[in-house]
Write a protein that holds these residues in place. Sequence first.
Motif, PDB file in Angstrom:
ATOM      1  N   ARG A   1     -21.469  15.191 -21.052  1.00 20.02           N
ATOM      2  CA  ARG A   1     -20.562  14.157 -21.550  1.00 20.02           C
ATOM      3  C   ARG A   1     -20.089  13.295 -20.385  1.00 20.02           C
ATOM      4  N   LEU A   2     -20.182  11.989 -20.550  1.00 19.85           N
ATOM      5  CA  LEU A   2     -19.665  11.044 -19.577  1.00 19.85           C
ATOM      6  C   LEU A   2     -18.394  10.425 -20.145  1.00 19.85           C
ATOM      7  N   ASP A   3     -17.284  10.646 -19.465  1.00 18.70           N
ATOM      8  CA  ASP A   3     -15.950  10.328 -19.956  1.00 18.70           C
ATOM      9  C   ASP A   3     -15.339   9.225 -19.082  1.00 18.70           C
ATOM     10  N   PRO A   4     -15.046   8.036 -19.656  1.00 20.63           N
ATOM     11  CA  PRO A   4     -14.451   6.956 -18.861  1.00 20.63           C
ATOM     12  C   PRO A   4     -12.959   7.106 -18.639  1.00 20.63           C
ATOM     13  N   GLY A   5     -12.404   8.270 -18.990  1.00 22.04           N
ATOM     14  CA  GLY A   5     -10.982   8.497 -18.779  1.00 22.04           C
ATOM     15  C   GLY A   5     -10.134   7.643 -19.701  1.00 22.04           C
ATOM     16  N   ASP A   6      -9.189   6.914 -19.135  1.00 26.89           N
ATOM     17  CA  ASP A   6      -8.314   6.071 -19.941  1.00 26.89           C
ATOM     18  C   ASP A   6      -8.976   4.758 -20.346  1.00 26.89           C
ATOM     19  N   GLY A   7     -10.157   4.476 -19.791  1.00 33.30           N
ATOM     20  CA  GLY A   7     -10.832   3.214 -20.049  1.00 33.30           C
ATOM     21  C   GLY A   7     -11.803   3.276 -21.206  1.00 33.30           C
ATOM     22  N   ARG A   8     -12.707   2.308 -21.222  1.00 31.61           N
ATOM     23  CA  ARG A   8     -13.690   2.190 -22.283  1.00 31.61           C
ATOM     24  C   ARG A   8     -15.102   2.317 -21.710  1.00 31.61           C
ATOM     25  N   ILE A   9     -16.017   2.767 -22.549  1.00 31.04           N
ATOM     26  CA  ILE A   9     -17.395   2.943 -22.108  1.00 31.04           C
ATOM     27  C   ILE A   9     -17.981   1.628 -21.611  1.00 31.04           C
ATOM     28  N   SER A  10     -17.754   0.560 -22.363  1.00 28.95           N
ATOM     29  CA  SER A  10     -18.420  -0.718 -22.085  1.00 28.95           C
ATOM     30  C   SER A  10     -17.888  -1.437 -20.854  1.00 28.95           C
TER      31      SER A  10
ATOM     32  N   ASN B   1     -23.885  12.152 -23.738  1.00 28.77           N
ATOM     33  CA  ASN B   1     -22.949  11.742 -24.782  1.00 28.77           C
ATOM     34  C   ASN B   1     -21.784  11.017 -24.121  1.00 28.77           C
ATOM     35  N   PHE B   2     -21.724   9.696 -24.287  1.00 28.26           N
ATOM     36  CA  PHE B   2     -20.632   8.899 -23.742  1.00 28.26           C
ATOM     37  C   PHE B   2     -19.492   8.916 -24.769  1.00 28.26           C
ATOM     38  N   THR B   3     -18.297   9.331 -24.354  1.00 23.31           N
ATOM     39  CA  THR B   3     -17.185   9.444 -25.291  1.00 23.31           C
ATOM     40  C   THR B   3     -15.898   8.933 -24.662  1.00 23.31           C
ATOM     41  N   GLU B   4     -15.264   7.983 -25.332  1.00 22.44           N
ATOM     42  CA  GLU B   4     -13.929   7.550 -24.915  1.00 22.44           C
ATOM     43  C   GLU B   4     -12.909   8.138 -25.874  1.00 22.44           C
ATOM     44  N   ARG B   5     -11.765   8.549 -25.357  1.00 20.26           N
ATOM     45  CA  ARG B   5     -10.822   9.336 -26.152  1.00 20.26           C
ATOM     46  C   ARG B   5      -9.916   8.495 -27.039  1.00 20.26           C
TER      47      ARG B   5
ATOM     48  N   THR C   1      -5.055  19.118 -25.887  1.00 17.09           N
ATOM     49  CA  THR C   1      -4.053  18.654 -24.930  1.00 17.09           C
ATOM     50  C   THR C   1      -4.645  18.442 -23.545  1.00 17.09           C
ATOM     51  N   THR C   2      -5.929  18.752 -23.367  1.00 15.57           N
ATOM     52  CA  THR C   2      -6.586  18.619 -22.076  1.00 15.57           C
ATOM     53  C   THR C   2      -7.872  17.809 -22.229  1.00 15.57           C
ATOM     54  N   PRO C   3      -8.387  17.219 -21.139  1.00 16.12           N
ATOM     55  CA  PRO C   3      -9.613  16.421 -21.242  1.00 16.12           C
ATOM     56  C   PRO C   3     -10.856  17.292 -21.372  1.00 16.12           C
ATOM     57  N   GLY C   4     -11.939  16.683 -21.799  1.00 17.29           N
ATOM     58  CA  GLY C   4     -13.209  17.396 -21.916  1.00 17.29           C
ATOM     59  C   GLY C   4     -13.405  18.039 -23.269  1.00 17.29           C
TER      60      GLY C   4
END
Length: 344
Positions: free
Chosen positions: A3-12, A86-90, A318-321
């Motif tokens: 999984r590639l996670d952009p954190g608080d940002g967006r994939i694009s 799998n690219f996922t933004e929260r 409550t946690t990332p990932g």
Amino acid sequence: MLRLDPGDGRISTARSFRIWEGGGEYNVARGLRRCFGMDTAVVTALADNPIGRLVQDLIYQGGVDQSHLKWVPYDGVGRTVRNGLNFTERGFGVRGAVGCSDRGNTAISKLRAGDIDWHSIFKSEGSRWFHTGGIFAALSETTPQVAQESMSAARTSGTIVSYDLNYRESLWKAIGGKKRAIEVNRELVTLVDVLIGNEEDFTAALGFDVEGTDENLSKLDVEHFRSMIEKVVKEFPNLKAVATTLRNAKTATVNDWSAVCYVDRNLYCAGVRENLEIYDRIGGGDSFASGLIYGFLTERDPQWSVECGAAHGALAMTTPGDTTMATFSEVEKLMKGGSARVAR
């Protein structure tokens, strides 16, 4: 997969991504290992390249046995086989979570019936529980056959089989959509002991409507789910238990969260956590599944098991990932109504 996670940002618009390992079956196995202390293994396939070895290293950190990991030679480009991403933004507030799968031609999608010695896993090694689901079944034309083969071998050996419907529209849309998903899942569910899903899976992946729900699933009446589950059990009498999470996503970061479990004509309901604050919702359902399975494997009653699953799922969000970072003591504390006051 990775999984590639952009954190608080967006994939694009991302300039960096944080890396996590994940997968419907793996998340459950890792939760059972890291939170609940049970011995677990994952059966999967990876292309033998640095990305595959990164996934392997993350599995090592999760403590899940990988002796059944099948390494597939890499051709240098990915023409014949590759590793899934799998690219996922929260999401946040009114902006919902977004996932973008990049999983075509992956090593796991190339598995065929006969590639894995399932009888050795279930008979010789004595696996007590086998878990798979609808995401794996959607990856290729051959993966439903592998699922059927593995589930049949498990049942022959007396191993309990659980299956998470895990409907993903993006995975099915090019191969027949909901119609094909329902066909595949209905065939596989005949081999299941414990069926798991979320509030929309039973409709999209199995064809059972839940009365009284709207398109946004903002009205989740427990009695309507009881009625739906009773229809499912009537059509599939092989099922010993049916469980579903109940989520009302008021915003991406505020959800009402609960779960129910149907066993022996009785419906067991976890306490409703209204306005639960969500940091990263991905993997919450898998963490529910691992808590529920832990309860059943340790011979707890259905009420304890569904409460354990719901509490574990709540903490995982409550946690990332994709995977849990919760401890068993934290799960027990939350089950008992513990607060979020600082512990020191």
